[in-house]
Design a protein around this motif. Structure first.
Motif, PDB file in Angstrom:
ATOM      1  N   PHE A 110       5.444  -1.868  -2.643  1.00  0.00           N
ATOM      2  CA  PHE A 110       4.054  -2.185  -2.978  1.00  0.00           C
ATOM      3  C   PHE A 110       3.150  -1.967  -1.765  1.00  0.00           C
ATOM      4  O   PHE A 110       2.081  -1.346  -1.882  1.00  0.00           O
ATOM      5  CB  PHE A 110       3.961  -3.632  -3.472  1.00  0.00           C
ATOM      6  N   LEU A 111       3.568  -2.453  -0.616  1.00  0.00           N
ATOM      7  CA  LEU A 111       2.740  -2.313   0.576  1.00  0.00           C
ATOM      8  C   LEU A 111       2.729  -0.880   1.106  1.00  0.00           C
ATOM      9  O   LEU A 111       1.703  -0.398   1.594  1.00  0.00           O
ATOM     10  CB  LEU A 111       3.231  -3.256   1.671  1.00  0.00           C
ATOM     11  N   ARG A 112       3.858  -0.205   0.997  1.00  0.00           N
ATOM     12  CA  ARG A 112       3.925   1.164   1.519  1.00  0.00           C
ATOM     13  C   ARG A 112       3.013   2.116   0.751  1.00  0.00           C
ATOM     14  O   ARG A 112       2.535   3.111   1.310  1.00  0.00           O
ATOM     15  CB  ARG A 112       5.363   1.660   1.445  1.00  0.00           C
ATOM     16  N   THR A 113       2.794   1.844  -0.500  1.00  0.00           N
ATOM     17  CA  THR A 113       2.033   2.778  -1.345  1.00  0.00           C
ATOM     18  C   THR A 113       0.652   2.257  -1.712  1.00  0.00           C
ATOM     19  O   THR A 113      -0.040   2.880  -2.507  1.00  0.00           O
ATOM     20  CB  THR A 113       2.821   3.065  -2.639  1.00  0.00           C
ATOM     21  N   ILE A 114       0.247   1.137  -1.140  1.00  0.00           N
ATOM     22  CA  ILE A 114      -1.004   0.512  -1.564  1.00  0.00           C
ATOM     23  C   ILE A 114      -2.214   1.358  -1.186  1.00  0.00           C
ATOM     24  O   ILE A 114      -2.250   1.981  -0.119  1.00  0.00           O
ATOM     25  CB  ILE A 114      -1.123  -0.901  -0.944  1.00  0.00           C
ATOM     26  N   GLU A 115      -3.166   1.404  -2.078  1.00  0.00           N
ATOM     27  CA  GLU A 115      -4.454   2.057  -1.830  1.00  0.00           C
ATOM     28  C   GLU A 115      -5.534   1.027  -2.103  1.00  0.00           C
ATOM     29  O   GLU A 115      -5.760   0.633  -3.243  1.00  0.00           O
ATOM     30  CB  GLU A 115      -4.634   3.294  -2.733  1.00  0.00           C
ATOM     31  N   LEU A 116      -6.195   0.575  -1.050  1.00  0.00           N
ATOM     32  CA  LEU A 116      -7.202  -0.474  -1.177  1.00  0.00           C
ATOM     33  C   LEU A 116      -8.606   0.117  -1.116  1.00  0.00           C
ATOM     34  O   LEU A 116      -8.903   0.943  -0.243  1.00  0.00           O
ATOM     35  CB  LEU A 116      -7.048  -1.491  -0.042  1.00  0.00           C
ATOM     36  N   SER A 117      -9.462  -0.334  -2.033  1.00  0.00           N
ATOM     37  CA  SER A 117     -10.869   0.040  -1.927  1.00  0.00           C
ATOM     38  C   SER A 117     -11.521  -0.792  -0.831  1.00  0.00           C
ATOM     39  O   SER A 117     -10.995  -1.829  -0.404  1.00  0.00           O
ATOM     40  CB  SER A 117     -11.581  -0.225  -3.258  1.00  0.00           C
ATOM     41  N   GLU A 118     -12.659  -0.354  -0.362  1.00  0.00           N
ATOM     42  CA  GLU A 118     -13.376  -1.096   0.676  1.00  0.00           C
ATOM     43  C   GLU A 118     -13.740  -2.497   0.186  1.00  0.00           C
ATOM     44  O   GLU A 118     -13.690  -3.473   0.938  1.00  0.00           O
ATOM     45  CB  GLU A 118     -14.646  -0.325   1.075  1.00  0.00           C
ATOM     46  N   ASP A 119     -14.100  -2.594  -1.096  1.00  0.00           N
ATOM     47  CA  ASP A 119     -14.475  -3.888  -1.661  1.00  0.00           C
ATOM     48  C   ASP A 119     -13.276  -4.838  -1.692  1.00  0.00           C
ATOM     49  O   ASP A 119     -13.393  -6.019  -1.344  1.00  0.00           O
ATOM     50  CB  ASP A 119     -15.027  -3.694  -3.072  1.00  0.00           C
ATOM     51  N   GLU A 120     -12.101  -4.342  -2.108  1.00  0.00           N
ATOM     52  CA  GLU A 120     -10.893  -5.175  -2.143  1.00  0.00           C
ATOM     53  C   GLU A 120     -10.521  -5.654  -0.744  1.00  0.00           C
ATOM     54  O   GLU A 120     -10.150  -6.819  -0.545  1.00  0.00           O
ATOM     55  CB  GLU A 120      -9.729  -4.380  -2.745  1.00  0.00           C
TER      56      GLU A 120
END
Length: 420
Positions: free
Chosen positions: A315-325
């Motif tokens: 989960f952490l290796r592939t996470i893509e976070l938006s700026e808002d998140e």
């Protein structure tokens, strides 16, 4: 006026540690040389804002052993500090420890309280059991308030009836070692004007206490970590898996506060609670000792939950976070760090930070690292979580049937210990 008296627990032999909570209660609930228990309790209630005994046990920067104290926390209006200090003098110097009936009642109360705690807060019991081999302070916390302490209480209930003289001798030995000016640290939270009047009273109390050299005892806490199944009559499980991140190479960064809070409220919430049916999931991290645990609360699963814990790595290796998140995650973490504190809590927090050596500069560095957390930090933290998947210690509070099923699927996973 808020007053904390912290007595160093390191002077006690390891076998005395399970007595600590009971000893604190005995000081305040068994009467003194001049007052019976009811009169003492009424006196405390009438003349003070309360006196309670507790423990402060934590890893720290200032000592390789960390800190371990029994703390009497007291408060009174400024006009009644003289009454407060007279009470403290009586309980510290003349507490009546030789009250078998009352002590037996306290033992049974503590035992019943832990049994209730075990059924409704089993995640905390499993957490302490998993952490017990991470550090000396984690081990000490388990001795005083974990499953080891519960087994001790069961045996002590019988010993009080069969060998009161032996129990009393231990309590007197603890008093002789612990109530000692040389191992005492005092914390006062008070306005400057009233401190002028209170300071001489504090000095007088300290002068009345015995002072002697009491060397620190050796606590041989290190041992083989065991995967425990603590068996209770329950339809649900409390599943803990933990690891000391520092022992596997992780270097502390404040971004971990953001990442673990986000992990608990997204991935663990979705997999363990929403899909798995548990009532809750969390990921507490002690940045002082390095201990990290994944926990589930009232969980119908066991092996499935452990599998989900391992899945946090991908989960952490592939996470893509938006700026808002990312911004919301940072705000949530910083809010936990800088919550509003009332004066007593602010004074006690300052006291704890002083004892563990956590300076203003360190706290500011932690804030700066939290505020500068990036999406890449989330992906980098996956390697730290990998150590939990590879080396994590498992401890579960649950039913014998659940443990039998788990051990049938993964042979030798849990050492089953009957509790209730």
């Amino acid at each position: 006026a808020y007053l904390d008296l912290a007595f160093d627990l390191h002077v006690l032999p390891a076998e005395y540690l399970p007595y600590v909570d009971l000893f604190g209660r005995a000081l305040l609930e068994q009467g003194t040389a001049t007052q019976d228990p009811v009169a003492l309790i009424n006196r405390i209630g009438q003349q003070t804002g309360g006196i309670r005994a507790g423990t402060l046990i934590s890893a720290g920067y200032s000592s390789p052993r960390g800190v371990a104290y029994q703390v009497l926390r007291a408060k009174a209006m400024a006009a009644q500090t003289g009454d407060l200090m007279a009470i403290l003098r009586d309980v510290l110097l003349t507490a009546n420890l030789d009250n078998r009936e009352r002590f037996s009642q306290m033992v049974l109360e503590e035992k019943a309280g832990f049994e209730s705690y075990l059924m409704f807060s089993g995640h905390a019991v499993a957490d302490r059991a998993a952490r017990a081999r991470f550090s000396e302070t984690d081990w000490a916390q388990e001795q005083i308030g974990g499953i080891t302490a519960y087994f001790f209480l069961r045996d002590l209930a019988e010993k009080v009836e069969q060998d009161w003289a032996g129990v009393l001798a231990t309590l007197e030995a603890i008093r002789s070692l612990l109530i000692n000016r040389s191992g005492l640290i005092v914390n006062v939270t008070l306005d400057a004007e009233n401190w002028k009047q209170f300071q001489p009273q504090v000095v007088d109390l300290l002068g009345a206490l015995p002072s002697k050299v009491a060397p620190a005892a050796a606590w041989n806490w290190q041992g083989e970590a065991r995967a425990l199944g603590l068996s209770v009559p329950s339809q649900v499980n409390y599943v803990a898996q933990g690891v000391n991140l520092y022992q596997h190479g992780y270097q502390l960064n404040g971004s971990s506060r953001v990442i673990l809070r986000y992990l608990a409220t997204t991935y663990l919430h979705e997999r363990v609670r929403a899909q798995g049916g548990a009532y809750g999931a969390m990921a507490p991290f002690d940045f002082l000792s390095g201990g990290l645990t994944f926990l589930s609360y009232r969980d119908p699963n066991l092996l499935g939950t452990l599998k989900n814990y391992a899945g946090a790595v991908d989960f952490l290796r592939t996470i893509e976070l938006s700026e808002d998140e990312l911004t919301k995650a940072i705000i949530g973490a910083i809010g936990q760090m800088d919550a509003h504190l009332l004066p007593d809590a602010k004074g006690y927090a300052s006291f704890v930070n002083t004892l563990i050596g956590y300076t203003d500069a360190m706290r500011q560095q932690m804030r700066d690292q939290v505020l500068s957390t990036t999406a890449q930090d989330f992906r980098d933290f996956a390697s730290a979580i990998q150590s939990l998947a590879d080396h994590g210690v498992v401890a579960v509070v649950g039913s014998k049937e659940a443990f039998q099923k788990a051990n049938a699927e993964r042979e030798g996973l849990l050492e089953v210990v009957p509790v209730l």
